[in-house]
Design a protein around this motif. Structure first.
Motif, PDB file in Angstrom:
ATOM      1  N   GLU A  34       0.836  -1.132  -0.009  1.00  0.00           N
ATOM      2  CA  GLU A  34      -0.027  -0.117  -0.106  1.00  0.00           C
ATOM      3  C   GLU A  34       0.969   1.152  -0.048  1.00  0.00           C
ATOM      4  O   GLU A  34       2.175   1.405   0.373  1.00  0.00           O
ATOM      5  N   ILE A  35       0.374   2.308  -0.612  1.00  0.00           N
ATOM      6  CA  ILE A  35       1.275   3.485  -0.682  1.00  0.00           C
ATOM      7  C   ILE A  35       1.063   3.999   0.846  1.00  0.00           C
ATOM      8  O   ILE A  35       0.222   4.335   1.449  1.00  0.00           O
ATOM      9  N   HIS A  36       2.240   4.574   1.260  1.00  0.00           N
ATOM     10  CA  HIS A  36       2.510   4.954   2.623  1.00  0.00           C
ATOM     11  C   HIS A  36       2.335   6.338   2.561  1.00  0.00           C
ATOM     12  O   HIS A  36       3.091   7.180   1.983  1.00  0.00           O
ATOM     13  N   ARG A  37       1.464   6.783   3.474  1.00  0.00           N
ATOM     14  CA  ARG A  37       1.084   8.204   3.405  1.00  0.00           C
ATOM     15  C   ARG A  37       1.015   8.878   4.856  1.00  0.00           C
ATOM     16  O   ARG A  37       0.623  10.036   4.916  1.00  0.00           O
ATOM     17  N   GLY A  38       1.628   8.143   5.679  1.00  0.00           N
ATOM     18  CA  GLY A  38       1.591   8.888   7.132  1.00  0.00           C
ATOM     19  C   GLY A  38       2.430  10.070   7.158  1.00  0.00           C
ATOM     20  O   GLY A  38       3.578  10.381   6.435  1.00  0.00           O
ATOM     21  N   ASP A  39       1.803  10.861   8.351  1.00  0.00           N
ATOM     22  CA  ASP A  39       2.840  12.137   8.597  1.00  0.00           C
ATOM     23  C   ASP A  39       3.903  11.671   9.740  1.00  0.00           C
ATOM     24  O   ASP A  39       3.622  10.961  10.540  1.00  0.00           O
ATOM     25  N   PRO A  40       5.251  12.293   9.299  1.00  0.00           N
ATOM     26  CA  PRO A  40       6.218  12.138  10.332  1.00  0.00           C
ATOM     27  C   PRO A  40       5.778  12.569  11.635  1.00  0.00           C
ATOM     28  O   PRO A  40       5.423  13.607  11.873  1.00  0.00           O
ATOM     29  N   ALA A  41       6.483  11.781  12.891  1.00  0.00           N
ATOM     30  CA  ALA A  41       6.450  12.442  14.089  1.00  0.00           C
ATOM     31  C   ALA A  41       7.698  13.479  14.218  1.00  0.00           C
ATOM     32  O   ALA A  41       8.562  13.359  13.338  1.00  0.00           O
ATOM     33  N   PRO A  42       7.766  14.483  15.160  1.00  0.00           N
ATOM     34  CA  PRO A  42       8.772  15.463  15.341  1.00  0.00           C
ATOM     35  C   PRO A  42      10.326  14.472  15.678  1.00  0.00           C
ATOM     36  O   PRO A  42      10.160  13.311  16.436  1.00  0.00           O
ATOM     37  N   GLN A  43      11.227  14.936  15.198  1.00  0.00           N
ATOM     38  CA  GLN A  43      12.435  14.228  15.215  1.00  0.00           C
ATOM     39  C   GLN A  43      13.784  15.347  15.882  1.00  0.00           C
ATOM     40  O   GLN A  43      13.542  16.444  15.379  1.00  0.00           O
ATOM     41  N   ALA A  44      14.288  14.516  16.578  1.00  0.00           N
ATOM     42  CA  ALA A  44      15.430  15.384  17.338  1.00  0.00           C
ATOM     43  C   ALA A  44      16.932  15.755  16.491  1.00  0.00           C
ATOM     44  O   ALA A  44      17.188  16.740  16.560  1.00  0.00           O
ATOM     45  N   GLY A  45      16.883  14.838  15.365  1.00  0.00           N
ATOM     46  CA  GLY A  45      17.930  15.394  14.570  1.00  0.00           C
ATOM     47  C   GLY A  45      19.398  15.035  15.161  1.00  0.00           C
ATOM     48  O   GLY A  45      19.365  13.978  15.996  1.00  0.00           O
ATOM     49  N   GLY A  46      20.554  15.776  14.951  1.00  0.00           N
ATOM     50  CA  GLY A  46      21.816  15.203  15.740  1.00  0.00           C
ATOM     51  C   GLY A  46      22.594  14.747  14.501  1.00  0.00           C
ATOM     52  O   GLY A  46      22.389  14.416  13.303  1.00  0.00           O
ATOM     53  N   ALA A  47      24.137  14.863  15.098  1.00  0.00           N
ATOM     54  CA  ALA A  47      25.004  14.450  14.360  1.00  0.00           C
ATOM     55  C   ALA A  47      25.189  12.831  14.062  1.00  0.00           C
ATOM     56  O   ALA A  47      24.908  12.178  14.941  1.00  0.00           O
ATOM     57  N   VAL A  48      25.670  12.427  13.003  1.00  0.00           N
ATOM     58  CA  VAL A  48      25.612  10.814  12.483  1.00  0.00           C
ATOM     59  C   VAL A  48      27.274  10.743  12.235  1.00  0.00           C
ATOM     60  O   VAL A  48      27.609  11.535  11.290  1.00  0.00           O
ATOM     61  N   ALA A  49      27.579   9.531  12.710  1.00  0.00           N
ATOM     62  CA  ALA A  49      29.031   9.326  12.030  1.00  0.00           C
ATOM     63  C   ALA A  49      29.121   8.913  10.655  1.00  0.00           C
ATOM     64  O   ALA A  49      28.125   8.421  10.176  1.00  0.00           O
TER      65      ALA A  49
END
Length: 358
Positions: A34-49
């Motif tokens: 099925e086509i995914h249509r959900g809205d994203p939850a808030p995300q903190a982000g941050g640095a990634v190696a």
């Protein structure tokens, strides 16, 4: 959101992919019927190696990955803090910022290989190189428990379609070898028990695959060998794909999935072969658990042709269980580690007979 077009078909059903960029810049791919249509939850982000480095072992003649930042990766969280579950409004942030999905693939936060990997250290008298590549985490299901058998055939076909999509993308990015794999169980060193696997895309062809390529180029015919010895070593068959305990197995109860029609990789499967291969992935998980009476720790890897080594190559998927009997782990001790010469506690002929009887 503009509706995406189907990227594949599985058993006549279209499969869709949603591309999403996480707050920290990593890609998240959501695959489903099925086509995914959900809205994203808030995300903190941050640095990634951004990966580690490669160093060449002068005596073993092989490249190894060095990624010290992986020491900080998530280690056996509680079910409530499962980072591979969907993010719920009343729960912690997870790797998948949606309240539901069918199958998800995202860039590993603790990656060994990265397309923007840093320059390596310079060490006198030793070769080093940039660890340019890619590492994915593949989440089979939103459910926190389960295995390749429990998820069902439809999800296994979805997984195969996702693997094929990643093969295409990662080879197109210039990687030389792409390895989908699964590590299952504490004895293998798994730190997250949510049903999942990984994909590594290498900037070089590892020594194991180079050796296999030499064998194929020199005329070894895996499919013919399986056919010649099917009566003794066969475990199961589905859709033109055999599950066999090869006579040269290194692990007790080691089992390979081998198409009867040689192919370079699963992208060459017919619809019947894709169905059979997906079925056997689950069937072997079921057989191992039934044989040992517990959740069997194993390593599963898909061995498709590396770039430049296609001549004579034959695809296989290989299961390495870490059990030699119920309640008894097969440890790779001094001799195996020092020499590469394995001592096998169970004859493959017996292993095939026991597994096929389940």
């Amino acid at each position: 959101m503009q509706d995406p077009q189907p990227i594949a078909l599985a058993s006549g059903r279209p499969i869709f992919r949603r591309n999403f960029t996480k707050a920290d810049g990593r890609n998240l791919l959501l695959y489903g019927y099925e086509i995914h249509r959900g809205d994203p939850a808030p995300q903190a982000g941050g640095a990634v190696a951004r990966g580690g480095e490669l160093r060449f072992h002068p005596l073993r003649q092989e490249w190894n990955l060095y990624a010290p930042h992986r020491q900080n990766r998530t280690f056996k969280p509680s079910p409530a803090d499962d980072p591979l579950s969907p993010t719920q409004s009343d729960g912690p942030e997870t790797e998948i910022p949606f309240d539901d999905f069918e199958l998800a693939i995202f860039e590993n936060k603790f990656t060994s290989l990265h397309r923007e990997a840093p320059d390596p250290q310079t060490i006198p008298g030793m070769d080093s190189a940039v660890a340019r590549g890619h590492c994915d985490v593949v989440v089979y299901t939103p459910q926190r428990t389960g295995n390749l058998h429990d998820v069902g055939q439809a999800t296994r076909r979805l997984l195969l379609a996702a693997w094929l999509d990643r093969y295409s993308t990662l080879f197109a990015q210039g990687n030389h070898f792409v390895l989908p794999f699964e590590s299952r169980g504490d004895a293998v060193g798994v730190t997250l028990h949510h049903p999942h696997g990984q994909i590594y895309a290498f900037p070089f062809v590892p020594q194991v695959q180079k050796a296999a390529a030499r064998g194929f180029q020199q005329g070894y015919d895996l499919a013919a060998h399986v056919a010649e010895n099917r009566d003794v070593y066969a475990v199961a068959e589905a859709g033109g794909v055999d599950a066999v305990c090869p006579p040269f197995a290194r692990f007790p109860y080691e089992t390979w999935l081998v198409p009867r029609r040689p192919v370079l990789g699963p992208w060459e499967f017919s619809e019947e072969e894709a169905d059979g291969f997906a079925y056997l992935l689950g069937d072997m998980s079921r057989r191992y658990d039934a044989l040992f009476g517990e959740t069997t720790p194993y390593m599963l890897s898909l061995h498709a042709a590396p770039v430049g080594y296609e001549t004579g190559w034959q695809f296989s998927a290989q299961f390495y269980p870490l059990m030699r009997a119920p309640g008894r782990i097969k440890y790779l001790a001094s001799v195996e580690q020092a020499t590469g010469a394995f001592t096998v506690d169970v004859m493959p002929e017996r292993a095939a007979k026991e597994l096929s009887a389940i």
